[in-house]
Design an enzyme around this catalytic site. Sequence first.
Site, PDB file in Angstrom:
ATOM      1  N   ASP A 195       0.856  -1.183   0.000  1.00 53.39           N
ATOM      2  CA  ASP A 195       0.000   0.000   0.000  1.00 53.39           C
ATOM      3  C   ASP A 195       0.897   1.239   0.000  1.00 53.39           C
ATOM      4  OD1 ASP A 195      -3.239   0.119   1.495  1.00 53.39           O
ATOM      5  OD2 ASP A 195      -2.240   1.732   0.400  1.00 53.39           O
ATOM      6  N   ASP A 220      -2.569   4.915  -2.625  1.00 51.84           N
ATOM      7  CA  ASP A 220      -3.479   5.677  -1.765  1.00 51.84           C
ATOM      8  C   ASP A 220      -3.733   7.076  -2.341  1.00 51.84           C
ATOM      9  OD1 ASP A 220      -4.638   5.532   0.992  1.00 51.84           O
ATOM     10  OD2 ASP A 220      -3.389   7.305   1.307  1.00 51.84           O
ATOM     11  N   GLU A 256      -6.382   4.572  -5.811  1.00 47.33           N
ATOM     12  CA  GLU A 256      -7.595   4.888  -5.059  1.00 47.33           C
ATOM     13  C   GLU A 256      -8.080   6.256  -5.519  1.00 47.33           C
ATOM     14  OE1 GLU A 256      -7.289   6.381  -1.176  1.00 47.33           O
ATOM     15  OE2 GLU A 256      -8.986   5.247  -0.441  1.00 47.33           O
ATOM     16  N   HIS A 294     -11.052  -1.588   3.770  1.00 45.87           N
ATOM     17  CA  HIS A 294     -10.811  -1.193   5.170  1.00 45.87           C
ATOM     18  C   HIS A 294     -11.425   0.162   5.499  1.00 45.87           C
ATOM     19  CE1 HIS A 294      -7.964   1.012   2.826  1.00 45.87           C
ATOM     20  NE2 HIS A 294      -7.685   1.763   3.865  1.00 45.87           N
ATOM     21  N   ASP A 295     -11.967   0.842   4.490  1.00 42.68           N
ATOM     22  CA  ASP A 295     -12.578   2.162   4.721  1.00 42.68           C
ATOM     23  C   ASP A 295     -14.095   2.101   4.715  1.00 42.68           C
ATOM     24  OD1 ASP A 295     -10.140   4.032   2.754  1.00 42.68           O
ATOM     25  OD2 ASP A 295     -10.193   3.541   4.894  1.00 42.68           O
TER      26      ASP A 295
END
Length: 622
Positions: A138, A245, A302, A379-380
Amino acid sequence: MYKYLSYVLTISMLLSTTSTPEPCTHDTMGSITWDKDDGWAGEPYWKDAVFYQVYPSSFKDSNGDGWGDLPGLISKIDYLHELGVDVIWVSPIFESPQKDMGYDVSDYQKIYEPYGSIQDVDNLLREAHRRDMKVILDLVVNHTSQEHEWFKESRSSKSNPKRDWYIWKPARYDSNGVRHPPTNWRGYFAGPTWTWDELTQEYYLHLYAPDQPDLNWENEECRNAIYENTMLFWLDRGVDGFRIDTVNKYSKKGYTDAPITDPTSPHQSAPEMWCNGPRIHEFIHEMNRKVLAPYGAVSVGELSNTPHPHQVIPYVSAAAQELDMVFEFSVIRLGTGNILGPKYIYQPFPLSKLKSLTEKWQTFVAGTDAWTTVFIENHDNARAVSRFGDTSTEEMWKRSAKTIALWQITLTGTLFLYQGQEIGMTNMPASWGIEEYKDVESSGFYAEAVDSGDTERVRKTLHGLSHLARDHSRIPFQWDGSANAGFTSAGAEPWMRVHDEYRSINVARQRDDPDSILSFYKEVLKLRKQHREVLVFGTFELLDPDNEAVFAYVKEDSKRPGKKAVVVLNMSKDQQMGPDIVSILDGEMPQLLISTNSEGSLKLSNGRPVLRAWEGRVYVNY
Ligand code: TEU
């Protein structure tokens, strides 16, 4: 067994006289089989690969400190391999004060000690590659932690060589001489995006927490350091790529106030000031040219706050040489308010909205050289079966989790699963108090509601968090019915509370049950690859868009027009009639490829399936 290969009519009806000769033959059963080469063999591996996101702090703890770690992940790699995982995406494992669960990196070349060591990363890579699996990390480079050496230098003085590696601005003063931040922007965690630095008498920018100062991508030296320090270092160790990210936030559009959209707040939503900025494609193309392409590294960005397909194509068009694919969040964000405003005031939505958004993001790549992704958990976001399924009873939970699985595996694009999705993990119980919500975002929005003094807003925020909070997907993975769900040792204190239902929802209970959600995922992940020409690469056509119970669509192999699958999903707790499968398949009689239900009649009634509550089916005409 729930997989049925039942032939309704003879082969002759499958080959209508109008069908053009297809590269297919008949097997002894009389069913049609297509040439071995389904026409998609030349595509890159990552298009039909199954990606699986591991949230390392909650996946598996090997040393009993209550925090997941790399040896724990390695101990479960055969579980992932058996599931059908090709690529493991590990959320941040780097040195970090953990203010945002590692999305605040203080050293990109050091592993946060509770996760293990760089040697453990090497071991993970070796064990994955040995099984022909891959690992992506990530990449968090819109910002660092304020504990990063770069920021420590930058904030040490205005003349420091790294001062310009971050975004510093002077204060504004009003007519009374009161100091104010450079702009009125609201951050993602409900506070301002500027923090005053007493030593150098300026503000620094942070779109997220004050602990996460934004890097200045306008500075070329800074960009090259990012490429070298955070990417090339890991690619040289054998990492196979990155999930990137906040990939569209590196080019800011200037520093002016946003319009007042929330008069009750001093901070205003302003994502247009930092999303998809003027140089973003230049930066991402440079990252591709200097780092990703030379290593053949896979990339998935993302991409938030980018709701129009024409904005997304430039990031993922193959010719653009930027990113291989991106996550677009319209579907997964259903139910949330503006993420830079009342995000946690729950907004009910009709199935037709979910269907139209799925259609929008399934069809936008048609006829282009772009690619897309398929995902419904990360995870968000909270758990899919709790948000889009039905957890009212155990039977509805199981059925709806399988139907969600069938929805996901029949969509075009690269499929991403999130840890626990494959066993139907659910949101934290509504009875749990705010003290169980550990996430910086949940805390920010809750504190803002409390500070408002508006008790109704507090109530609505708690309700919204109970449906939508990022925390729901971050509680310990449920491996078995032993203490702490087998996530950590019995005597350990997990960093987040284990779900109350862990004894009934866990891998051990499902692994050998052919009717379990886990077994269903294993089956349909295989099926997706066996039928990739329609399921992974096929075109998408939505049927009956206004139907608020049945979600039906047609997938078709664009290289073999006429080769179709029809997906019919009853997204309700009542029995529903599906569409006329026979006419959809141009009079060719359908073969049932799979149903989520393991008993009862599967016959068509006048060409239409009678779908039980939360039943999903896939029919094909080949
Ligand atoms: O999230 C970036 C992002 O799109 C945010 O809007 C995020 O969805 C968050 O929930 C705010 O609504 C990435 C990571 O996925 C997230 O976990 C981090 O907190 C964030 O960046 C900062 O690194």
